[in-house]
Design an enzyme around this catalytic site. Structure first.
Site, PDB file in Angstrom:
ATOM      1  N   ASP A 120       1.825  -8.803  -3.563  1.00 37.90           N
ATOM      2  CA  ASP A 120       0.465  -8.260  -3.601  1.00 37.90           C
ATOM      3  C   ASP A 120       0.495  -6.822  -3.093  1.00 37.90           C
ATOM      4  O   ASP A 120       0.867  -6.572  -1.943  1.00 37.90           O
ATOM      5  CB  ASP A 120      -0.456  -9.102  -2.700  1.00 37.90           C
ATOM      6  CG  ASP A 120      -1.894  -8.635  -2.759  1.00 37.90           C
ATOM      7  OD1 ASP A 120      -2.636  -9.113  -3.633  1.00 37.90           O
ATOM      8  OD2 ASP A 120      -2.270  -7.772  -1.933  1.00 37.90           O
TER       9      ASP A 120
ATOM     10  N   TYR B 262      -2.566   1.139  -0.925  1.00 32.26           N
ATOM     11  CA  TYR B 262      -1.449   0.962   0.010  1.00 32.26           C
ATOM     12  C   TYR B 262      -0.376   2.044  -0.141  1.00 32.26           C
ATOM     13  O   TYR B 262       0.478   2.192   0.731  1.00 32.26           O
ATOM     14  CB  TYR B 262      -0.793  -0.425  -0.143  1.00 32.26           C
ATOM     15  CG  TYR B 262      -1.724  -1.613  -0.041  1.00 32.26           C
ATOM     16  CD1 TYR B 262      -3.021  -1.479   0.451  1.00 32.26           C
ATOM     17  CD2 TYR B 262      -1.325  -2.881  -0.435  1.00 32.26           C
ATOM     18  CE1 TYR B 262      -3.883  -2.567   0.520  1.00 32.26           C
ATOM     19  CE2 TYR B 262      -2.184  -3.979  -0.358  1.00 32.26           C
ATOM     20  CZ  TYR B 262      -3.467  -3.812   0.113  1.00 32.26           C
ATOM     21  OH  TYR B 262      -4.311  -4.896   0.178  1.00 32.26           O
TER      22      TYR B 262
ATOM     23  N   LYS C  84      -4.507  -3.351  -7.414  1.00 34.74           N
ATOM     24  CA  LYS C  84      -5.977  -3.305  -7.332  1.00 34.74           C
ATOM     25  C   LYS C  84      -6.481  -1.873  -7.549  1.00 34.74           C
ATOM     26  O   LYS C  84      -5.810  -0.915  -7.145  1.00 34.74           O
ATOM     27  CB  LYS C  84      -6.447  -3.757  -5.936  1.00 34.74           C
ATOM     28  CG  LYS C  84      -5.721  -4.990  -5.406  1.00 34.74           C
ATOM     29  CD  LYS C  84      -6.224  -5.448  -4.050  1.00 34.74           C
ATOM     30  CE  LYS C  84      -5.359  -6.580  -3.494  1.00 34.74           C
ATOM     31  NZ  LYS C  84      -4.222  -6.109  -2.678  1.00 34.74           N
TER      32      LYS C  84
ATOM     33  N   HIS D 177     -10.927  -3.990  -5.942  1.00 30.50           N
ATOM     34  CA  HIS D 177     -10.584  -4.173  -4.522  1.00 30.50           C
ATOM     35  C   HIS D 177     -11.797  -4.582  -3.664  1.00 30.50           C
ATOM     36  O   HIS D 177     -11.693  -5.459  -2.817  1.00 30.50           O
ATOM     37  CB  HIS D 177      -9.956  -2.871  -4.001  1.00 30.50           C
ATOM     38  CG  HIS D 177      -8.987  -3.065  -2.880  1.00 30.50           C
ATOM     39  ND1 HIS D 177      -7.828  -2.329  -2.751  1.00 30.50           N
ATOM     40  CD2 HIS D 177      -9.004  -3.906  -1.821  1.00 30.50           C
ATOM     41  CE1 HIS D 177      -7.176  -2.719  -1.660  1.00 30.50           C
ATOM     42  NE2 HIS D 177      -7.870  -3.668  -1.080  1.00 30.50           N
TER      43      HIS D 177
END
Ligand code: NAD
Length: 276
Positions: A45, A50, A75, A108
């Site tokens: 994931d 990120y 996402k 998200h």
């Protein structure tokens, strides 16, 4: 060790346990994910937010295993909502990942104050129709957000990724999703280390009874309820520990004792108010 998979409402399958990568540093992500893959993880994931999609994609490409063995999720971030921006954000994520397809693409956060999630979802529908995302879903959606998608769009999300751990079990959302064939993913399954979950007697007693660690007991509590989990770690020992939860079962009494730890304690923002 084999990690079981479950069927999604579009016919695709997802491994019940994977690896989370929030706050995994970009420069070590390929190494951490590579180690996880060697241990047997096949579900990763990540998210544009990120900043480590490139490392995830590199580890998958360099694994020597067929692409079809993996389940990769990414996402679209909040500032990239709306059809045109989301289309561009998807291209950027695919470039970063260096993969032809992603297994799951998620919105998200709903960011209801911006009122762009319906338009964004329509773009995800087009992306799925193009075949480049095999499944599409949402994250941090409340029932009213899912209800709007049901009224105004065509494809049902395969799942909803929400903050979920013993102190915050989100029953209203779980019940809505179960009623509508939408699977639940628990983010922050270990409470993100923000409260002493792993020291609570209900958890440590079950751990002692089964010869398991407190983290394994909490992860077992999730998967035993069919919640999909992807605990984050960068340590090889913990990566191995966290996936080793399919050789024991918590009793009904142990499950109930952990479920009784609900306290409404939220670690992240409230999705009904978060519009960043
Ligand atoms: P988590 O509950 O997985 O907790 C991670 C923390 O637990 C880390 O500090 C780690 O050191 C510690 N830990 C891991 N294994 C342990 C073990 N065996 N024993 C003791 N401590 C251990 O929290 P998370 O990383 O925030 O959530 C998991 C994943 O969910 C993320 O990595 C990310 O992929 C996803 N996520 C999604 C959202 C969203 O809004 N959709 C938000 C947050 C996280």
């Amino acid at each position: 060790m084999t990690i079981p998979s479950i069927a999604l409402n579009d016919g695709n399958h997802i491994p019940l346990l994977g690896l989370g990568t929030y706050k995994t540093p970009a420069d070590t992500t390929a190494e951490v994910v590579g180690e996880a893959i060697r241990l047997g993880y096949r579900h990763i994931d990540t998210a544009a937010l990120y900043g480590n999609e490139a490392g995830v994609g590199r580890a998958v490409r360099d694994s020597g295993l067929p692409r079809s063995e993996f389940f990769v999720t990414t996402k679209v971030w909040n500032t990239e909502q709306g059809a045109a921006k989301t289309a561009a954000a998807f291209e950027k994520s695919m470039d970063e990942l260096g993969l032809d397809t992603v297994d799951l693409y998620l919105i998200h956060w709903p960011c209801p104050g911006n009122d762009l999630y319906v338009d964004t979802w329509r773009e995800l529908e087009r992306i799925r129709e193009s075949g480049r995302a095999r499944s599409i879903g949402v994250s941090n959606f409340a029932p009213e957000h899912l209800e709007r998608l049901a009224q105004e769009t065509s494809i049902k999300p395969v799942l909803n990724q929400i903050e979920l751990h013993p102190a915050l079990q989100q029953r209203e959302i779980v019940d809505y999703c179960r009623e509508h064939g939408i699977e639940i993913e628990s983010w922050g399954p270990l409470g993100q280390g923000k409260y002493p979950l792993l020291e609570m007697p209900e958890i440590t007693a079950a751990a002692a009874a089964h010869g398991k660690t407190p983290a394994q007991v909490v992860l077992r509590w999730h998967v035993q309820q069919r919640f999909i989990v992807f605990p984050k770690s960068t340590s090889p020992a913990r990566l191995a520990e966290n996936m080793d939860v399919f050789d024991f079962a918590l009793s009904d009494a142990e499950m109930a004792a952990i479920t009784a730890l609900e306290s409404g304690r939220r670690g992240g923002p409230d999705p009904r108010e978060f519009n960043a």
